[in-house]
Design an enzyme around this catalytic site. Structure first.
Site, PDB file in Angstrom:
ATOM      1  CD  GLN A   1      -3.078  -0.950   0.167  1.00  0.00           C
ATOM      2  OE1 GLN A   1      -3.178   0.066  -0.526  1.00  0.00           O
ATOM      3  NE2 GLN A   1      -3.920  -1.961   0.031  1.00  0.00           N
TER       4      GLN A   1
ATOM      5  CG  HIS B   1      -4.827  -5.899  -7.974  1.00  0.00           C
ATOM      6  ND1 HIS B   1      -5.836  -5.524  -7.125  1.00  0.00           N
ATOM      7  CD2 HIS B   1      -4.117  -6.840  -7.313  1.00  0.00           C
ATOM      8  CE1 HIS B   1      -5.739  -6.229  -5.992  1.00  0.00           C
ATOM      9  NE2 HIS B   1      -4.712  -7.034  -6.099  1.00  0.00           N
TER      10      HIS B   1
ATOM     11  CB  CYS C   1      -8.762  -9.474   2.547  1.00  0.00           C
ATOM     12  SG  CYS C   1      -7.703  -8.374   1.676  1.00  0.00           S
TER      13      CYS C   1
HETATM   14  N1  PMP Z   1      -0.853  -6.865   1.600  1.00  0.00           N
HETATM   15  C1  PMP Z   1      -1.574  -5.748   1.740  1.00  0.00           C
HETATM   16  C2  PMP Z   1      -1.086  -4.685   2.679  1.00  0.00           C
HETATM   17  C3  PMP Z   1      -2.747  -5.578   1.017  1.00  0.00           C
HETATM   18  O1  PMP Z   1      -3.462  -4.468   1.145  1.00  0.00           O
HETATM   19  C4  PMP Z   1      -3.180  -6.624   0.149  1.00  0.00           C
HETATM   20  C5  PMP Z   1      -4.476  -6.486  -0.615  1.00  0.00           C
HETATM   21  N2  PMP Z   1      -5.574  -6.182   0.174  1.00  0.00           N
HETATM   22  C6  PMP Z   1      -2.386  -7.753   0.035  1.00  0.00           C
HETATM   23  C7  PMP Z   1      -1.226  -7.851   0.785  1.00  0.00           C
HETATM   24  C8  PMP Z   1      -2.770  -8.894  -0.880  1.00  0.00           C
HETATM   25  O2  PMP Z   1      -2.762  -8.459  -2.194  1.00  0.00           O
HETATM   26  P1  PMP Z   1      -3.212  -9.411  -3.417  1.00  0.00           P
HETATM   27  O3  PMP Z   1      -4.662  -9.645  -3.192  1.00  0.00           O
HETATM   28  O4  PMP Z   1      -2.916  -8.614  -4.604  1.00  0.00           O
HETATM   29  O5  PMP Z   1      -2.436 -10.648  -3.326  1.00  0.00           O
END
Ligand code: PMP
Length: 376
Positions: free
Chosen positions: A180, A200, A323
Site C-alpha cells: 500500500q 492491481h 479481504c
Molecule cells: N498486503 C496488503 C497490505 C494488502 O493491502 C493486500 C491487498 N488487500 C495484500 C497484501 C494482498 O494483495 P493481493 O490480493 O494482490 O495478493
C-alpha cells in the site's frame, strides 16, 4: 460512480492495458525456450527487471522475481526464507496489524513447522514502536516482517529506523509488505532485504506482482517446477503481464508527488467534514499516516448497512478491508489499536486515487449525512 475503494483494487491504466495487448500478440514465446523467439521474450523480461531495479535506485545485488501478486510475494518471502534458513535460528517477528497473507503465513510456520513467533503489538496510531521491536529481537531471530503502510487505516511504520535495529543482527532478514505504500510514499528501499508490489493496487493488471529480494537470499521454492525466476518461483512466465509491471510502476512513480498532494487535499477535506458528524470516530492516525486511506467508525449505525446504502447510490467504499469484509467480523487492526468492539466492528474505509476529486468528496459527505438521517 464514486469509487473510494482503491486500496482494494484500482482501475487499469489504459497505457498499461494497450502495452499488454500489444505484447500479448508480439511476445507469446516461452521465455525458457532456447530458440530465438523464446529468447526475445527472455530478453524483454530481463530488461523489465533492470528497469524496475533502476526505478527503486537498486543495484544488481537485488533481483526482481515476478509473481501473481502480493499474497504470493509475501508467502515466498516469509515461508520460503524461514524454511530455508531455519538452521540459523527459529525465531520470527511480525506485527499484529499485518495483512492475512503475512499473519497467516507466520502462524502456519509457528503451528506446523515449530517456529517461535512474536507478534508485536501496535500503538494507538497503528504503528510498531521502535522500542517494542528492539526488545523483541533475539540472537536466533532470522526474519522480521513489518508492513510499510497499513491497508485498513493507513498508518505508516518507520521502516528505515526499524532496519537499523534489525540489521544489528547479522543473521536476520527484513521483509516489508510494501503493497500500500509503493509508488505512493517515499521510502529508501535499500534498507530492506525484501519488499513487494501488487500491480492491481497501482493501476496495473490483476494476477501480477513482484518480490524484490537481495540476490544472496535463497528462499526455499514453495512450488517445485522448472526453475523459472531463478528457481524462486517456478512456472512459465506470463511475459506480457510481467513486462508491463515495469511500465505500471514507472507511470505511478512519475506522479508520486503530484498525486500525494492532490489526495492529501481530498483526505483533509473529508476528515474535517467527518469530524463534524456526531457519531463518527476517525480511526486513521493524524501523524504517520498515508493520505490514501481514511478509516472511520460509526457509533450509532451498522457500518455494513451504511456501506450498502452508499453502494445503492453508486458510491463504493469498504467495511474493514475487501479481504475480510465478507466475513462480517471485527477488524483485527482496530482491535490491535485498542479501539473497542463497537468501533472495531463498525468501520468504513475510504481509499483514494488520483482520479478522485473534491467534488466527489463533497457528494460523499452529502450522501452519508442523508443516509445517517434516514436510517435514524
Ligand atoms: N498486503 C496488503 C497490505 C494488502 O493491502 C493486500 C491487498 N488487500 C495484500 C497484501 C494482498 O494483495 P493481493 O490480493 O494482490 O495478493
Amino acid at each position: 460512480m464514486i469509487y473510494f475503494d482503491n486500496a482494494a483494487t484500482t482501475s487499469v491504466n489504459s497505457e498499461v492495458l494497450n502495452s499488454f495487448n500489444e505484447l500479448c500478440v508480439k511476445y507469446y514465446g516461452n521465455a525458457a525456450s532456447n530458440h530465438k523467439y523464446g529468447q526475445d521474450s527472455s530478453r524483454l523480461l530481463n530488461m523489465s527487471r533492470e528497469q524496475i531495479l533502476k526505478l527503486f535506485n537498486l543495484d544488481n545485488s537485488y533481483q526482481v522475481v515476478f509473481t501473481s501478486g502480493a499474497t504470493e510475494s509475501n508467502n515466498i518471502a516469509i515461508k520460503g526464507v524461514a524454511l530455508a534458513y531455519q538452521n540459523r535460528g527459529k525465531h520470527l517477528i511480525t506485527s499484529s496489524v499485518e495483512h492475512p497473507s503475512v499473519l497467516n503465513a507466520f502462524k502456519q510456520l509457528e503451528e506446523e513447522f515449530g517456529f517461535s513467533l512474536t507478534i508485536l503489538p501496535v500503538n494507538e496510531q497503528g504503528c510498531v514502536a521502535l522500542d517494542t521491536l528492539k526488545n523483541a529481537m533475539r540472537n536466533d531471530t532470522i526474519l522480521v516482517s513489518i508492513m510499510h503502510v497499513n491497508n485498513e487505516v493507513g498508518s505508516v511504520n518507520d521502516i528505515e529506523k526499524m532496519s537499523e535495529i534489525i540489521h544489528k543482527y547479522p543473521k536476520c532478514f527484513f521483509h516489508s509488505d510494501t503493497t500500500q505504500g509503493i509508488t505512493k510514499l517515499p521510502l529508501n528501499y535499500k534498507v530492506l532485504d525484501m519488499f513487494i508490489a501488487s500491480s492491481h493496487k497501482i493501476h496495473g493488471l490483476k494476477g501480477s506482482g513482484m518480490l524484490i529480494i537481495k540476490k544472496n537470499i535463497r528462499p526455499l521454492p514453495l512450488f517445485s517446477g522448472g526453475g523459472q525466476e531463478d528457481n524462486i518461483r517456478s512456472g512459465t512466465n506470463d511475459v506480457p503481464r510481467d513486462v508491463v509491471l515495469a511500465k505500471t510502476l514507472r507511470l505511478e512513480i512519475e506522479k508520486t508527488n503530484k498525486n500525494y498532494q492532490h489526495i492529501k487535499e481530498i483526505n483533509n477535506y473529508l476528515k474535517e467534514e467527518l469530524k463534524g458528524i456526531e457519531e463518527v470516530v476517525i480511526n486513521s492516525p493524524d501523524i504517520n499516516a498515508s493520505p490514501y486511506i481514511l478509516n472511520f467508525s460509526l457509533t450509532k449505525h451498522k457500518a455494513s448497512v451504511v456501506v450498502e446504502a452508499l453502494s445503492l447510490q453508486n458510491i463504493m467504499v469498504s467495511t474493514i478491508s475487501a479481504c475480510s469484509s465478507k466475513k462480517n467480523e471485527k477488524s483485527h487492526v482496530l482491535t490491535a489499536m485498542n479501539k473497542g468492539i463497537t468501533i472495531a466492528s463498525n468501520s468504513i474505509r475510504l481509499s483514494f486515487d488520483e482520479n478522485n476529486t473534491i467534488n466527489e468528496a463533497k457528494q460523499f459527505i452529502i450522501a452519508l449525512k442523508k443516509i445517517l438521517n434516514e436510517l435514524r
